[in-house]
Design a protein around this motif. Structure first.
Motif, mmCIF file in Angstrom:
data_model
loop_
_atom_site.group_PDB
_atom_site.id
_atom_site.type_symbol
_atom_site.label_atom_id
_atom_site.label_comp_id
_atom_site.label_asym_id
_atom_site.label_seq_id
_atom_site.Cartn_x
_atom_site.Cartn_y
_atom_site.Cartn_z
ATOM 1 N N HIS A 165 0.860 -1.178 0.000
ATOM 2 C CA HIS A 165 0.000 0.000 0.000
ATOM 3 C C HIS A 165 0.899 1.232 0.000
ATOM 4 N N GLY A 166 0.341 2.354 -0.419
ATOM 5 C CA GLY A 166 1.102 3.600 -0.433
ATOM 6 C C GLY A 166 2.280 3.537 -1.395
ATOM 7 N N GLU A 167 3.448 4.039 -0.934
ATOM 8 C CA GLU A 167 4.639 4.109 -1.778
ATOM 9 C C GLU A 167 5.201 2.735 -2.134
ATOM 10 N N SER A 168 4.819 1.729 -1.377
ATOM 11 C CA SER A 168 5.367 0.403 -1.653
ATOM 12 C C SER A 168 4.771 -0.215 -2.928
ATOM 13 N N ILE A 169 3.613 0.265 -3.337
ATOM 14 C CA ILE A 169 2.996 -0.288 -4.553
ATOM 15 C C ILE A 169 3.836 0.033 -5.781
ATOM 16 N N PRO A 170 4.137 1.319 -6.078
ATOM 17 C CA PRO A 170 4.982 1.585 -7.241
ATOM 18 C C PRO A 170 6.380 0.988 -7.100
ATOM 19 N N ARG A 171 6.876 0.858 -5.869
ATOM 20 C CA ARG A 171 8.189 0.250 -5.683
ATOM 21 C C ARG A 171 8.176 -1.200 -6.151
ATOM 22 N N GLU A 172 7.157 -1.949 -5.760
ATOM 23 C CA GLU A 172 7.079 -3.346 -6.167
ATOM 24 C C GLU A 172 6.806 -3.474 -7.665
ATOM 25 N N GLU A 173 6.032 -2.524 -8.214
ATOM 26 C CA GLU A 173 5.787 -2.546 -9.660
ATOM 27 C C GLU A 173 7.087 -2.315 -10.435
ATOM 28 N N LEU A 174 7.925 -1.427 -9.912
ATOM 29 C CA LEU A 174 9.213 -1.183 -10.555
ATOM 30 C C LEU A 174 10.135 -2.395 -10.405
ATOM 31 N N ASN A 175 10.043 -3.065 -9.273
ATOM 32 C CA ASN A 175 10.800 -4.314 -9.101
ATOM 33 C C ASN A 175 10.363 -5.347 -10.154
ATOM 34 N N PHE A 176 9.062 -5.395 -10.379
ATOM 35 C CA PHE A 176 8.535 -6.348 -11.358
ATOM 36 C C PHE A 176 9.043 -6.012 -12.764
ATOM 37 N N ALA A 177 9.048 -4.706 -13.097
ATOM 38 C CA ALA A 177 9.558 -4.289 -14.402
ATOM 39 C C ALA A 177 11.036 -4.636 -14.528
ATOM 40 N N GLU A 178 11.799 -4.456 -13.459
ATOM 41 C CA GLU A 178 13.223 -4.770 -13.495
ATOM 42 C C GLU A 178 13.452 -6.274 -13.652
ATOM 43 N N LEU A 179 12.622 -7.080 -13.005
ATOM 44 C CA LEU A 179 12.714 -8.527 -13.149
ATOM 45 C C LEU A 179 12.479 -8.927 -14.615
ATOM 46 N N ALA A 235 10.522 8.030 -9.735
ATOM 47 C CA ALA A 235 10.408 8.598 -11.078
ATOM 48 C C ALA A 235 11.696 8.386 -11.860
ATOM 49 N N GLN A 236 12.846 8.575 -11.179
ATOM 50 C CA GLN A 236 14.133 8.340 -11.841
ATOM 51 C C GLN A 236 14.307 6.867 -12.192
ATOM 52 N N ARG A 237 13.882 6.019 -11.291
ATOM 53 C CA ARG A 237 14.006 4.582 -11.548
ATOM 54 C C ARG A 237 13.117 4.162 -12.722
ATOM 55 N N LYS A 238 11.918 4.745 -12.778
ATOM 56 C CA LYS A 238 11.010 4.453 -13.892
ATOM 57 C C LYS A 238 11.669 4.838 -15.213
ATOM 58 N N LYS A 239 12.286 6.018 -15.268
ATOM 59 C CA LYS A 239 12.926 6.445 -16.508
ATOM 60 C C LYS A 239 14.082 5.529 -16.867
ATOM 61 N N ALA A 240 14.858 5.123 -15.875
ATOM 62 C CA ALA A 240 15.987 4.231 -16.140
ATOM 63 C C ALA A 240 15.511 2.924 -16.768
ATOM 64 N N LEU A 241 14.436 2.372 -16.228
ATOM 65 C CA LEU A 241 13.919 1.103 -16.747
ATOM 66 C C LEU A 241 13.345 1.272 -18.158
ATOM 67 N N LEU A 242 12.618 2.370 -18.366
ATOM 68 C CA LEU A 242 12.066 2.616 -19.702
ATOM 69 C C LEU A 242 13.179 2.840 -20.719
ATOM 70 N N ASP A 243 14.214 3.595 -20.336
ATOM 71 C CA ASP A 243 15.334 3.844 -21.251
ATOM 72 C C ASP A 243 16.069 2.553 -21.584
ATOM 73 N N ALA A 244 16.260 1.704 -20.573
ATOM 74 C CA ALA A 244 16.956 0.434 -20.807
ATOM 75 C C ALA A 244 16.158 -0.463 -21.742
ATOM 76 N N ALA A 245 14.835 -0.565 -21.499
ATOM 77 C CA ALA A 245 13.996 -1.391 -22.365
ATOM 78 C C ALA A 245 14.030 -0.866 -23.791
ATOM 79 N N SER A 246 13.994 0.454 -23.933
ATOM 80 C CA SER A 246 14.000 1.059 -25.261
ATOM 81 C C SER A 246 15.288 0.764 -26.010
ATOM 82 N N VAL A 247 16.434 1.005 -25.374
ATOM 83 C CA VAL A 247 17.705 0.855 -26.076
ATOM 84 C C VAL A 247 18.040 -0.615 -26.314
#
Length: 564
Positions: free
Chosen positions: A37-51, A76-88
């Motif tokens: 719940h709260g901030e932990s939700i996007p954190r876990e979603e970003l973990n899932f994207a990184e996995l 927000a920075q982590r989201k951009k890093a993951l999106l940039d990595a997936a893109s490149v």
């Protein structure tokens, strides 16, 4: 479960999951999300994207990361890093590179991401600066990322001409047995050998790579074709064509298939196989209509079309082979405006060889092509070309004995807007009406400047209706306008009709020339007897006259049966 650490690893670290089984990590994150719940939700979603990213599930990683709503600047920075990595990693450049966490100099793998960005943007200078750091950064990635990216960096080093690095990179491929033994591994070793002048090794590696079914196998076939074209020898060209033919269905849908087809067409043409080259160019134009190469492909195809169809019309290509090629290229080239002309040319040749039914079928195809070119699904809009081909279709149907179909076709032509072609249509209609025996409609079908066949049919139609004077006029016109077409049979009907109306001048005139029209003495004697018969028909002599006409008609029938 591993959690984001500090520094550069807090942004993205594909090795974070390397010690865990993917299924277990996946289940742990799903379980964590269900209890977050709260901030932990996007954190876990970003973990899932990184996995997902660490396993090279790039579309899934980008999709998950894109949907995240960050709760703070770090996320927000982590989201951009993951999106940039997936893109490149998918070959797309990083958007706003200066703001990407992947470009930060404190990241020990930043050279990798910058090199991949340079490859995506085709920036050779930038790639040259970062190619060596890229290999260092690759050592900090998950095995799945390494396996996917190492061939890309190896090729980059080869194409940059960095021989030492290229040799090291190709040797490094042996640490990944699956990659080393794959078409990618064989191709890269072949390319490295080729650029260093070791053509025998290059050829061997390319041949091994070409046995596969993926992108690098297609590239190996292209490389083999290029080597053969540079060699120019017939043996090399034949060997390359065999490789291209064997792998023709192995890879489709991108620029490599386009290049394979173009090389294949070029080699076939150099070998003198215009038919095969034409078919390959047809595939290019059909499958890649918007590519820059289409202009040259179209130019070559137009030249080959003319050469192939002119050769067919001249009898230099067997009709069966010509027809086979025609049907094969039809789906690919039917959109070309000039293709209708070639379809018509084929139909003309088939008709001349006596294939009337096949010719009719091809004329119908020509009409469909002309209609499509004019923007009409139907050919009811009668352009001059459509009417001209319709007349050929009617002729083919009539010669095939399909007179009812021919009459349907000619009856369907609207005469009101035909202008110069009106008389041609009427002449065709009259010919068909004569063949089906509809003499009533024949007599009401006006034809300007009629030919011998039409004059003969009109004269005979009038004769059968005992319209003697009109029959005489038409037979006399046939005799005067087309003397070489005037036959003994025509002369006999003219004699009968002229005798009926007492036209002694015509009777004596035709009788005098009768011996030039037939070798039958009986026929000539009978004609002479008509000339000597009394002109005035008395009632008591009518039976004799009818008997005389019946004898002449019987002679006509006997003569017809004899083949005159």
């Amino acid at each position: 479960m591993k959690r984001p650490g500090s520094g550069w690893q807090s942004m993205m670290d594909t090795r974070r999951w390397r010690e865990e089984v993917f299924r277990d990590a996946y289940a742990d994150i799903v379980d964590a999300l269900s209890n977050s719940h709260g901030e932990s939700i996007p954190r876990e979603e970003l973990n899932f994207a990184e996995l997902m990213l660490s396993q090279m599930f790039l579309v899934e990683a980008g999709s998950v990361a894109e949907a995240v709503e960050p709760a703070n600047d770090i996320q927000a920075q982590r989201k951009k890093a993951l999106l940039d990595a997936a893109s490149v990693l998918m070959g797309q450049p990083i958007e706003d590179l200066s703001r990407s966490p992947l470009a930060a100099t404190d990241r020990p793998d930043h050279g990798l991401w910058l090199a991949l960005h340079a490859i995506a943007t085709e920036d050779a200078d930038m790639l040259a600066r970062y190619i060596e750091p890229a290999f260092q950064g690759l050592s900090r990635q998950s095995p799945q990322v390494v396996q996917s990216v190492l061939p890309v960096l190896t090729e980059a080093a080869i194409e940059l001409g960095n021989t030492a690095l290229a040799d090291s990179a190709t040797a490094l491929l042996s640490e990944l047995p699956e990659v080393y033994a794959s078409p990618a591994g064989h191709f890269l070793r072949g390319r490295n050998a080729e650029l260093q002048g070791n053509l025998a090794t290059a050829l061997k590696s390319y041949l091994e790579a070409a046995r596969g079914w993926e992108r690098y196998a297609a590239r190996a076939r292209i490389a083999l074709a290029d080597m053969a074209i540079r060699d120019g020898g017939r043996g090399a060209l034949l060997a390359a064509r065999n490789v291209l033919t064997d792998g023709s269905d192995a890879w489709r849908g991108d620029r490599y298939e386009l290049q394979v087809l173009m090389r294949h067409a070029s080699i076939s043409r150099q070998l003198g196989d215009d038919l095969d080259s034409l078919l390959l160019l047809a595939k290019v134009m059909s499958r890649f209509p918007n590519e820059p190469e289409i202009a040259s492909a179209r130019h070559e195809a137009e030249a080959l079309l003319e050469a192939v169809y002119m050769s067919g019309a001249a009898g230099e290509i067997r009709l069966s082979q010509w027809m086979e090629v025609h049907l094969l290229i039809l789906p690919f080239l039917e959109h070309m405006p000039e293709f209708a002309e070639y379809s018509e040319l084929l139909a003309d040749s088939v008709f001349e060889l006596g294939g009337t039914v096949l010719a009719a079928s091809e004329y119908r195809r020509t009409l469909a092509l002309l209609g499509a070119a004019a923007g009409n699904k139907e050919t009811s809009a009668l352009t001059p070309d459509i009417v001209r081909v319709k007349l050929k279709l009617i002729k083919a149907l009539s010669h095939a004995g399909l007179d009812d179909l021919a009459l349907e076709e000619v009856d369907a032509i609207e005469l009101s807007n035909l202008a110069d072609l009106r008389n041609d249509v009427l002449a065709a209609k009259a010919e068909v009406l004569a063949k089906v025996g509809d003499r009533d409609r024949l007599l009401t079908t006006p034809v300007m400047n009629p030919g011998p066949t039409h004059l003969r049919e009109i004269a005979y139609a009038l004769f059968t209706r005992q319209r003697w004077e009109e029959a005489v006029n038409f037979y006399k016109r046939l005799r005067s306008d087309y003397p070489s077409a005037f036959s003994a049979r025509d002369a006999s009907y003219l004699l009968i009709a002229a005798n009926r109306i007492g036209d002694t001048g015509t009777v004596h005139d035709v009788t005098r020339d009768f011996r030039e029209l037939t070798e039958s003495q009986e026929w000539a004697d009978l004609a002479a007897s008509l000339a000597d018969a009394p002109i005035e028909m008395k009632p008591l002599a009518a039976d004799n006259a009818d008997a005389q006409m019946l004898r002449l008609q019987q002679t006509l029938k006997n003569l017809e049966d004899s083949g005159l």
